[in-house]
Design a protein around this motif. Structure first.
Motif, PDB file in Angstrom:
ATOM      1  N   PRO A  18       1.071  -1.383  -0.170  1.00  0.00           N
ATOM      2  CA  PRO A  18      -0.340   0.104   0.023  1.00  0.00           C
ATOM      3  C   PRO A  18       0.997   1.397  -0.100  1.00  0.00           C
ATOM      4  N   LEU A  19       0.329   2.287  -0.586  1.00  0.00           N
ATOM      5  CA  LEU A  19       1.209   3.562  -0.803  1.00  0.00           C
ATOM      6  C   LEU A  19       0.970   4.510  -0.467  1.00  0.00           C
ATOM      7  N   THR A  20       1.510   5.641   0.126  1.00  0.00           N
ATOM      8  CA  THR A  20       1.215   6.925   0.995  1.00  0.00           C
ATOM      9  C   THR A  20       0.574   8.141  -0.492  1.00  0.00           C
ATOM     10  N   ALA A  21       0.460   8.916   0.517  1.00  0.00           N
ATOM     11  CA  ALA A  21      -0.125  10.051  -0.454  1.00  0.00           C
ATOM     12  C   ALA A  21       1.651  10.600  -1.423  1.00  0.00           C
ATOM     13  N   ARG A  22       3.138  10.585  -0.549  1.00  0.00           N
ATOM     14  CA  ARG A  22       3.610  11.135  -1.043  1.00  0.00           C
ATOM     15  C   ARG A  22       4.157   9.971  -2.375  1.00  0.00           C
ATOM     16  N   ASP A  23       3.614   8.879  -2.158  1.00  0.00           N
ATOM     17  CA  ASP A  23       4.198   7.894  -3.064  1.00  0.00           C
ATOM     18  C   ASP A  23       3.493   7.959  -4.310  1.00  0.00           C
ATOM     19  N   LEU A  24       2.444   8.797  -3.944  1.00  0.00           N
ATOM     20  CA  LEU A  24       1.546   8.578  -5.527  1.00  0.00           C
ATOM     21  C   LEU A  24       1.533  10.009  -6.467  1.00  0.00           C
ATOM     22  N   TYR A  33      -4.512   1.239  -7.485  1.00  0.00           N
ATOM     23  CA  TYR A  33      -3.525   1.350  -6.417  1.00  0.00           C
ATOM     24  C   TYR A  33      -3.843   1.374  -4.905  1.00  0.00           C
ATOM     25  N   ARG A  34      -3.301  -0.148  -3.879  1.00  0.00           N
ATOM     26  CA  ARG A  34      -3.570   0.245  -2.398  1.00  0.00           C
ATOM     27  C   ARG A  34      -3.100   1.397  -2.434  1.00  0.00           C
ATOM     28  N   VAL A  35      -3.548   2.173  -0.507  1.00  0.00           N
ATOM     29  CA  VAL A  35      -3.210   3.122  -1.040  1.00  0.00           C
ATOM     30  C   VAL A  35      -3.280   3.236   1.517  1.00  0.00           C
ATOM     31  N   GLN A  36      -2.855   3.543   2.096  1.00  0.00           N
ATOM     32  CA  GLN A  36      -3.085   3.991   3.013  1.00  0.00           C
ATOM     33  C   GLN A  36      -3.179   5.041   3.437  1.00  0.00           C
ATOM     34  N   LEU A  37      -4.482   5.175   4.120  1.00  0.00           N
ATOM     35  CA  LEU A  37      -4.746   6.509   3.966  1.00  0.00           C
ATOM     36  C   LEU A  37      -5.071   7.037   5.963  1.00  0.00           C
ATOM     37  N   THR A  38      -4.877   8.389   6.208  1.00  0.00           N
ATOM     38  CA  THR A  38      -4.823   8.312   7.641  1.00  0.00           C
ATOM     39  C   THR A  38      -5.499  10.183   7.444  1.00  0.00           C
ATOM     40  N   GLY A  39      -6.420   9.966   8.731  1.00  0.00           N
ATOM     41  CA  GLY A  39      -7.448  11.616   8.383  1.00  0.00           C
ATOM     42  C   GLY A  39      -8.946  10.709   9.018  1.00  0.00           C
ATOM     43  N   THR A  40     -10.248  11.628   8.407  1.00  0.00           N
ATOM     44  CA  THR A  40     -11.064  11.792   9.832  1.00  0.00           C
ATOM     45  C   THR A  40     -12.401  11.519   8.643  1.00  0.00           C
ATOM     46  N   PHE A  41     -13.190  10.783   9.589  1.00  0.00           N
ATOM     47  CA  PHE A  41     -14.783  10.794   8.187  1.00  0.00           C
ATOM     48  C   PHE A  41     -15.468  11.899   8.851  1.00  0.00           C
ATOM     49  N   ASP A  42     -15.800  12.134   7.668  1.00  0.00           N
ATOM     50  CA  ASP A  42     -17.257  13.316   8.033  1.00  0.00           C
ATOM     51  C   ASP A  42     -18.356  12.523   8.117  1.00  0.00           C
ATOM     52  N   ARG A  67     -11.507  13.044   5.132  1.00  0.00           N
ATOM     53  CA  ARG A  67     -10.986  14.780   5.494  1.00  0.00           C
ATOM     54  C   ARG A  67      -9.259  13.897   5.717  1.00  0.00           C
ATOM     55  N   VAL A  68      -8.651  13.735   4.463  1.00  0.00           N
ATOM     56  CA  VAL A  68      -7.355  12.641   4.084  1.00  0.00           C
ATOM     57  C   VAL A  68      -5.852  13.584   4.213  1.00  0.00           C
ATOM     58  N   LYS A  69      -5.798  13.383   5.405  1.00  0.00           N
ATOM     59  CA  LYS A  69      -3.605  13.829   5.664  1.00  0.00           C
ATOM     60  C   LYS A  69      -2.948  13.738   4.164  1.00  0.00           C
ATOM     61  N   GLY A  70      -2.672  14.726   4.153  1.00  0.00           N
ATOM     62  CA  GLY A  70      -1.891  15.335   2.380  1.00  0.00           C
ATOM     63  C   GLY A  70      -2.501  15.092   0.842  1.00  0.00           C
ATOM     64  N   PHE A  71      -3.631  15.026   1.403  1.00  0.00           N
ATOM     65  CA  PHE A  71      -4.908  15.374  -0.068  1.00  0.00           C
ATOM     66  C   PHE A  71      -5.414  16.725   0.373  1.00  0.00           C
ATOM     67  N   ASP A  72      -5.756  17.665  -0.819  1.00  0.00           N
ATOM     68  CA  ASP A  72      -6.434  18.891  -0.351  1.00  0.00           C
ATOM     69  C   ASP A  72      -7.956  18.879  -0.569  1.00  0.00           C
ATOM     70  N   ALA A  73      -8.395  17.799  -1.003  1.00  0.00           N
ATOM     71  CA  ALA A  73      -9.848  17.818  -1.047  1.00  0.00           C
ATOM     72  C   ALA A  73      -9.854  15.704  -0.833  1.00  0.00           C
ATOM     73  N   VAL A 101      -8.004   8.136  12.275  1.00  0.00           N
ATOM     74  CA  VAL A 101      -7.967   6.643  12.013  1.00  0.00           C
ATOM     75  C   VAL A 101      -7.228   5.995  10.054  1.00  0.00           C
ATOM     76  N   THR A 102      -6.743   5.258  10.393  1.00  0.00           N
ATOM     77  CA  THR A 102      -5.858   5.281   9.485  1.00  0.00           C
ATOM     78  C   THR A 102      -6.223   3.631   8.797  1.00  0.00           C
ATOM     79  N   LEU A 103      -6.379   2.908   7.338  1.00  0.00           N
ATOM     80  CA  LEU A 103      -7.249   2.545   6.943  1.00  0.00           C
ATOM     81  C   LEU A 103      -6.306   2.480   5.373  1.00  0.00           C
ATOM     82  N   THR A 104      -6.464   0.719   5.164  1.00  0.00           N
ATOM     83  CA  THR A 104      -6.083   0.838   3.846  1.00  0.00           C
ATOM     84  C   THR A 104      -7.069   0.493   3.104  1.00  0.00           C
ATOM     85  N   ALA A 105      -7.412   1.344   1.211  1.00  0.00           N
ATOM     86  CA  ALA A 105      -8.070   1.032   0.367  1.00  0.00           C
ATOM     87  C   ALA A 105      -7.398   1.199  -1.172  1.00  0.00           C
ATOM     88  N   MET A 106      -8.469   0.454  -1.894  1.00  0.00           N
ATOM     89  CA  MET A 106      -8.300   1.253  -3.430  1.00  0.00           C
ATOM     90  C   MET A 106      -8.557   1.503  -4.004  1.00  0.00           C
TER      91      MET A 106
END
Length: 201
Positions: A18-24, A33-42, A67-73, A101-106
Motif C-alpha cells: 500500500p502506497l502513501t500520499a507521497r508515493d502517489l 493502487y492500494r493506499v494507506q490513508l490517515t484522517g477523519t470521516f465526515d 478528510r485525509v492527511k496529504g490530500f487537499d480534497a 483513523v488509518t485504513l487501507t483502501a483501493m
C-alpha cells in the motif's frame, strides 16, 4: 481487450505494498493502487447509493467523505453494502467511524451511471442522503468542499467496513468473446440463408 487490460492492471497493482500520499505524487493513473490513508470521516454527511444488490439482497452502497492527511480534497470512501430497511422511507442507521483513523483502501473511478433523473430523488436534504448515482462534482455541492476525483474502496477484511468486494469488471473477457462468437455465427447463418434463398429465385 479493454476488459483484459483492466484485469491485468488490477492484478499487478494490488500486489504492491500500500502506497502513501507521497508515493502517489509520481503516478499519473491511480486506479487499482492500494493506499494507506490517515484522517477523519465526515460522519454527518454519508451518501447512500440506491438500487444496489449484494448476495441477492437489495440495498445501498455506503459512501462517507474522509478528510485525509496529504490530500487537499476529501476522498469519498466506499464502505460497503447495507440492506434496505423496512421501507424506502426508513433509511438505515450508519455506524460512525470517529477520531483519527488509518485504513487501507483501493483507488477506483466512481461507478458508471446513466442519468435518467436528478441525483437526489427528493427536495429536502436528509442525511444519510440517498442518491441515484455518484457524480463527484454534484456531491461536492451539499458538502461545501471538493471531493477527490477517485473513490477509495475500504479493504473487505476491515472490521469497520460493511460487506463489499473489489470487483473490477462485471462481465469477463471470456463472456464477451462467447457473445461475439454467438452473434457472428448468427450473422453468418443469416448470410448463408439469404444467399441460398436468392439463388433459388
Amino acid at each position: 481487450h479493454y476488459k483484459q487490460a483492466l484485469l491485468d492492471s488490477y492484478a499487478e497493482r494490488t500486489k504492491q505494498t500500500p502506497l502513501t500520499a507521497r508515493d502517489l505524487s509520481t503516478i499519473q493513473d491511480w486506479r487499482f493502487y492500494r493506499v494507506q490513508l490517515t484522517g477523519t470521516f465526515d460522519n454527518e454527511h454519508t451518501f447512500l447509493l440506491d438500487n444496489k444488490t449484494y448476495e441477492r439482497r437489495v440495498g445501498y452502497e455506503v459512501y462517507t467523505p474522509m478528510r485525509v492527511k496529504g490530500f487537499d480534497a476529501a476522498i469519498l470512501i466506499d464502505r460497503g453494502f447495507i440492506p434496505l430497511g423496512a421501507s424506502r422511507d426508513d433509511l438505515p442507521k450508519i455506524n460512525a467511524i470517529r477520531g483519527d483513523v488509518t485504513l487501507t483502501a483501493m483507488f477506483n473511478l466512481p461507478p458508471l451511471y446513466m442519468s435518467l433523473g436528478n441525483i437526489v430523488d427528493h427536495v429536502n436534504l436528509k442525511w444519510p442522503l440517498r442518491v441515484e448515482y455518484i457524480n463527484l462534482g454534484d456531491l461536492s455541492k451539499p458538502l461545501n468542499y471538493q471531493l477527490f476525483p477517485y473513490v477509495a474502496l475500504m479493504q473487505p477484511t476491515d472490521a469497520r467496513a460493511y460487506p463489499l468486494t473489489w470487483q473490477v469488471v462485471i462481465m469477463s473477457p471470456e463472456r464477451h468473446l462467447g457473445y461475439a462468437v454467438q452473434w457472428f455465427a448468427l450473422a453468418l447463418t443469416l448470410l448463408i440463408l439469404f444467399v441460398a434463398l436468392n439463388r433459388v429465385r
